[in-house]
Design an enzyme around this catalytic site. Structure first.
Site, PDB file in Angstrom:
ATOM      1  N   ASP A   1     -46.796  37.857  41.680  1.00  0.00           N
ATOM      2  CA  ASP A   1     -48.018  38.401  41.830  1.00  0.00           C
ATOM      3  C   ASP A   1     -47.517  39.810  42.359  1.00  0.00           C
ATOM      4  O   ASP A   1     -46.849  40.079  43.192  1.00  0.00           O
ATOM      5  CB  ASP A   1     -48.719  37.813  43.050  1.00  0.00           C
ATOM      6  CG  ASP A   1     -49.763  36.622  42.351  1.00  0.00           C
ATOM      7  OD1 ASP A   1     -50.302  36.998  41.616  1.00  0.00           O
ATOM      8  OD2 ASP A   1     -49.540  35.650  43.085  1.00  0.00           O
TER       9      ASP A   1
ATOM     10  N   ASP B   1     -55.999  30.649  38.599  1.00  0.00           N
ATOM     11  CA  ASP B   1     -55.218  31.077  39.871  1.00  0.00           C
ATOM     12  C   ASP B   1     -56.079  31.246  40.781  1.00  0.00           C
ATOM     13  O   ASP B   1     -57.040  32.208  40.896  1.00  0.00           O
ATOM     14  CB  ASP B   1     -54.673  32.631  39.529  1.00  0.00           C
ATOM     15  CG  ASP B   1     -53.687  33.067  40.378  1.00  0.00           C
ATOM     16  OD1 ASP B   1     -53.383  32.539  41.194  1.00  0.00           O
ATOM     17  OD2 ASP B   1     -53.528  34.462  40.099  1.00  0.00           O
TER      18      ASP B   1
HETATM   19  C1  DX5 Z   1     -54.024  36.247  44.569  1.00  0.00           C
HETATM   20  C2  DX5 Z   1     -52.772  35.658  43.624  1.00  0.00           C
HETATM   21  C3  DX5 Z   1     -52.625  34.292  43.437  1.00  0.00           C
HETATM   22  C4  DX5 Z   1     -52.382  33.580  44.788  1.00  0.00           C
HETATM   23  C5  DX5 Z   1     -52.750  32.316  44.636  1.00  0.00           C
HETATM   24  O1  DX5 Z   1     -54.287  37.222  44.585  1.00  0.00           O
HETATM   25  O2  DX5 Z   1     -53.055  36.341  42.567  1.00  0.00           O
HETATM   26  O3  DX5 Z   1     -51.565  34.161  42.384  1.00  0.00           O
HETATM   27  O4  DX5 Z   1     -50.696  33.297  44.816  1.00  0.00           O
HETATM   28  O5  DX5 Z   1     -52.489  31.557  45.791  1.00  0.00           O
HETATM   29  P1  DX5 Z   1     -53.022  29.979  46.352  1.00  0.00           P
HETATM   30  O6  DX5 Z   1     -52.508  29.336  45.373  1.00  0.00           O
HETATM   31  O7  DX5 Z   1     -52.576  30.095  47.779  1.00  0.00           O
HETATM   32  O8  DX5 Z   1     -54.479  30.290  46.212  1.00  0.00           O
HETATM   33 ZN    ZN Z   2     -51.774  35.637  40.623  1.00  0.00          ZN
END
Ligand code: DX5
Ligand code: ZN
Length: 223
Positions: free
Chosen positions: A43, A178
């Protein structure tokens, strides 16, 4: 070829390093790989498109050297075009951009693919899948955000399963999801048509090998 083009109708898991210990990234990825992870979700945040700030091409290059898994860069930044060459140079195998801030989406997709990378588009919860209609034939995958981008650990937005369902009617491309993905929410998304499960906090809140495997297995049971 590439990860998404070769995926077929399988469920795959991708740990989001956002929730990992950044001082031990290689080891954190290895732990998730032991639980069946097939792709690393990287990310990238710029404090403009989203209120958070993460890592860039230098860290991506180190991680690419430290893992055999393909590294997928999710660019949550205002100006992806100026960063794409550095991520390609870093050795990532796929890059997704957010159409909300990508002025010449068709050109950006072509630039990613011209360098031998796979290209994806990531849709914010409020963005309709129809914005991709005219680029779908050129894409390698679509990412449906099931939280607003910027942070890990947010609550899953259940209507995003309907968006996956609608996208499935529009295209056969692999759909990645995601945000708030866990062993509880993964089945809903796989049933709707998602095949690549990105998870951050649900993987790294415990033993990443065990948590990753549970998410993948829960997803597979919904096939
Ligand atoms: C949020 C990111 C995600 C994040 C998801 O902006 O794009 O990839 O890491 O995290 P979780 O799985 O904790 O929701
Ligand atoms: Zn992401």
């Amino acid at each position: 070829m590439g990860f998404f083009r070769e995926l077929g109708d399988r469920v795959a898991g991708a740990p989001s390093i956002l929730a990992a210990d950044f001082a031990n990234l290689a080891e954190e990825v290895r732990r998730a790989e032991a639980g069946g992870a097939e792709l690393v979700h990287f990310d990238v945040m710029d404090n403009h498109f989203v209120p958070n700030l993460t890592v860039g091409p230098a860290v991506a290059a180190s991680l690419v050297r430290a893992t055999d898994l393909p590294v997928d860069a999710h660019l949550q930044v205002m100006r992806p075009d100026s960063l794409i060459p550095a991520f390609i140079e870093a050795g990532v195998t796929s890059i997704s951009v957010q159409p909300e801030v990508t002025m010449h989406l068709h050109r950006t997709i072509a630039a990613i693919q011209a360098a031998g990378c796979e290209a994806g588009c990531a849709l914010n919860p409020a963005t309709p899948p129809e914005v991709l209609e005219w680029v779908l034939p050129h894409l390698d995958y679509v990412l449906v955000m099931s939280v607003n981008p910027g942070f890990g650990g947010q609550a899953f937005i259940p209507e995003m399963a309907d968006k996956v369902r609608r996208l499935r009617k529009m295209t056969d491309l692999p759909i990645q999801v995601d945000g708030g993905i866990s062993a509880e929410t993964a089945p809903l998304m796989v049933e709707a048509g998602a095949r690549v499960l990105v998870a951050g906090s649900a993987v790294y809140r415990g033993d990443p090998a065990i948590e990753m495997r549970e998410i993948i297995e829960a997803g597979k049971r919904a096939l």
